[in-house]
Write a protein that holds these residues in place. Structure first.
Motif, PDB file in Angstrom:
ATOM      1  N   UNK A 307     -12.231  -0.958 -12.575  1.00  0.00           N
ATOM      2  CA  UNK A 307     -10.939  -1.645 -12.558  1.00  0.00           C
ATOM      3  C   UNK A 307     -11.123  -3.116 -12.940  1.00  0.00           C
ATOM      4  N   UNK A 308     -12.210  -3.718 -12.459  1.00  0.00           N
ATOM      5  CA  UNK A 308     -12.430  -5.134 -12.760  1.00  0.00           C
ATOM      6  C   UNK A 308     -12.941  -5.359 -14.183  1.00  0.00           C
ATOM      7  N   UNK A 309     -13.678  -4.395 -14.733  1.00  0.00           N
ATOM      8  CA  UNK A 309     -14.055  -4.500 -16.155  1.00  0.00           C
ATOM      9  C   UNK A 309     -12.781  -4.462 -17.004  1.00  0.00           C
ATOM     10  N   UNK A 310     -11.892  -3.529 -16.691  1.00  0.00           N
ATOM     11  CA  UNK A 310     -10.638  -3.423 -17.459  1.00  0.00           C
ATOM     12  C   UNK A 310      -9.834  -4.716 -17.339  1.00  0.00           C
ATOM     13  N   UNK A 312     -11.067  -7.727 -16.753  1.00  0.00           N
ATOM     14  CA  UNK A 312     -11.762  -8.797 -17.484  1.00  0.00           C
ATOM     15  C   UNK A 312     -11.515  -8.669 -18.994  1.00  0.00           C
ATOM     16  N   UNK A 313     -11.522  -7.437 -19.481  1.00  0.00           N
ATOM     17  CA  UNK A 313     -11.250  -7.232 -20.915  1.00  0.00           C
ATOM     18  C   UNK A 313      -9.840  -7.736 -21.239  1.00  0.00           C
ATOM     19  N   UNK A 314      -8.950  -7.607 -20.267  1.00  0.00           N
ATOM     20  CA  UNK A 314      -7.565  -8.038 -20.434  1.00  0.00           C
ATOM     21  C   UNK A 314      -7.379  -9.538 -20.158  1.00  0.00           C
ATOM     22  N   UNK A 315      -8.496 -10.220 -19.891  1.00  0.00           N
ATOM     23  CA  UNK A 315      -8.435 -11.670 -19.657  1.00  0.00           C
ATOM     24  C   UNK A 315      -8.015 -12.063 -18.246  1.00  0.00           C
ATOM     25  N   UNK A 316      -8.067 -11.097 -17.306  1.00  0.00           N
ATOM     26  CA  UNK A 316      -7.658 -11.408 -15.933  1.00  0.00           C
ATOM     27  C   UNK A 316      -8.859 -11.565 -15.000  1.00  0.00           C
ATOM     28  N   UNK A 317      -8.595 -12.181 -13.849  1.00  0.00           N
ATOM     29  CA  UNK A 317      -9.614 -12.274 -12.786  1.00  0.00           C
ATOM     30  C   UNK A 317      -9.745 -10.896 -12.127  1.00  0.00           C
ATOM     31  N   UNK A 318     -10.842 -10.661 -11.371  1.00  0.00           N
ATOM     32  CA  UNK A 318     -10.985  -9.361 -10.699  1.00  0.00           C
ATOM     33  C   UNK A 318      -9.775  -9.033  -9.819  1.00  0.00           C
TER      34      UNK A 318
END
Ligand SMILES: Cc1cc2nc3c(=O)[nH]c(=O)nc-3n(C[C@H](O)[C@H](O)[C@H](O)COP(=O)(O)OP(=O)(O)OC[C@H]3O[C@@H](n4cnc5c(N)ncnc54)[C@H](O)[C@@H]3O)c2cc1C
Length: 374
Positions: A307-310, A312-318
């Motif tokens: 979920x956090x990789x997705x 980060x790819x989207x430019x968001x924080x964890x």
């Protein structure tokens, strides 16, 4: 387009791959690399050893399962990771050489450090893979009298199969009429109960003593000969049948990362990001959290990491965080089970439940896992 590479096709890696496939658009590439194409449901290995299920009941083919989820599956041996060049070196398998990534999820589990116990290879049974579980089952078939020692070595961090094996062995011997000729001793390397609290430890000990199973704690096995287990301080215990969980250490491929503790487990934060490296996450038995290493933890950690990789790819924080809980069911081999739950990041004792439901729930969980992932 981002390339996400997941290392390890166990509970942590499979869940991470599935979550990423759900959360990332088709333009992103998801690849899962694992040593074999076979997923093994480890919690059923004790049942396998005692002939209660077949190897095909507890495994499925990862290549087919991943294809259905648009995840590339590569059957190969991971040798090294260069976190600065973002390259994984593959020793042999479907591909050889180097695989590049933009994001990495490390889920290679733990290593069995049998070399730390002199004589383990020659004299101990264990049941931590399909072949060894079947081999131990044959040793049980040929065992009719004497002493059976069932135990954990220092650092093995997996009490469930030790208790389940002792209960299953006691029942099998009783069914065969051999129980009176056998003494069963369960061996713990430390003061068992520090992790789960006095009440839970007392309940487990009571379950053992009701079956005339001796419990020996503070017995850290260091050396084995054909019929004797010894500690470093020279205490010894004779056996005619031995099932011993070996010490665990972190996965070898993590050693180059420079982010492991003394036992080789990877330091992560609660978002499952590897501390000290960008774009690398880790999940499962390979990470450095205290206490037992369990499949439900690997599943939750794989979910959080993906979920956090997705994000980060989207430019968001964890956006997802892991919370360290211990939950397990010990199957008592007589249709009863004990369920234990403990918040590992808070003081306070474990919650304990006992009854037929838990034994059924454990078997049902296996069916559910296989149907929903294969
Ligand atoms: C007998 C037994 C009973 C258990 N009972 C329970 C239970 O009742 N409840 C519970 O919650 N948990 C239980 N567990 C623990 C649970 O199975 C583990 O915690 C879980 O498997 C960890 O998942 P993982 O994905 O981190 O690692 P694994 O499941 O070990 O997966 C790691 C994967 O990485 C692959 N791999 C490793 N090194 C390499 C490499 N160099 N290159 C390529 N691939 C590699 C392996 O082949 C494997 O596919 C039990 C375990 C055992 C053995």
């Amino acid at each position: 387009m981002a390339r996400v590479l997941i290392l390890g096709g166990g509970f942590g890696g499979v869940v991470a791959a599935e979550r990423l496939a759900e959360q990332l658009g088709d333009e992103h590439q998801i690849t899962l690399v694992s040593r074999t194409r076979q997923f093994v449901f480890y919690p059923a290995l004790v049942r396998l050893a005692f002939g209660k299920c077949n190897p095909k009941d507890l495994s499925f083919d990862l290549r087919t399962a991943m294809l259905d989820r648009r995840v590339n599956f590569i059957e190969a041996e991971v040798a090294r990771i260069d976190p600065f060049a973002r390259i994984v070196t593959i020793a042999h398998g479907d591909v050889e050489g180097r695989l590049s990534y933009d994001y990495l999820i490390f889920a290679l589990g733990r290593r069995l450090a049998t070399e730390r116990i002199t004589g383990f290879y020659e004299h101990a049974n264990h049941l931590l893979n399909i072949d060894k579980a079947i081999q131990f089952g044959k040793a049980v078939d040929n065992f009719h009298e004497g002493r059976a020692v069932i135990g954990m070595c220092p650092g093995s961090r997996l009490p469930v199969p030790m208790f389940e094996t002792a209960f299953a062995l006691s029942r099998r011997l009783a069914e065969r009429g051999d129980r009176d000729r056998v003494k069963i001793t369960v061996v713990s390397p430390d003061q068992f109960g520090m992790e789960i609290g006095d009440e839970a430890a007392t309940a487990l000990r009571k379950m053992l003593s009701e079956r005339q199973i001796e419990f020996l704690h503070n017995f850290p096995i260091k050396r084995l000969t054909q019929n004797v287990a010894m500690t470093e301080l020279g205490r010894s215990l004779d056996f005619d049948l031995l099932m011993l969980l070996p010490p665990f250490r972190g996965a070898s491929a993590a050693s180059d990362l420079g982010v492991t503790n003394a036992e080789g487990y990877i330091n992560v934060d609660p978002s499952m990001r590897v501390i000290g490296h960008d774009r690398i996450y880790a999940a499962g038995d390979c990470v450095n959290f205290e206490g037992a290493k369990m499949g439900h933890m690997a599943v939750r950690q794989g979910d959080v990491a993906a979920t956090n990789v997705a994000a980060e790819i989207d430019g968001q924080a964890p956006v997802a965080h892991y919370f360290h809980e211990l939950k397990f069911v010990i199957d008592e081999a007589d249709n009863n089970g004990i369920y234990l739950h403990k918040n590992m990041w808070a003081d306070g004792p474990a919650t304990l439940r006992h009854g037929r439901f838990w034994s059924w729930a454990k078997r049902a969980q296996k069916e559910f896992w296989e149907v929903s992932h294969s």
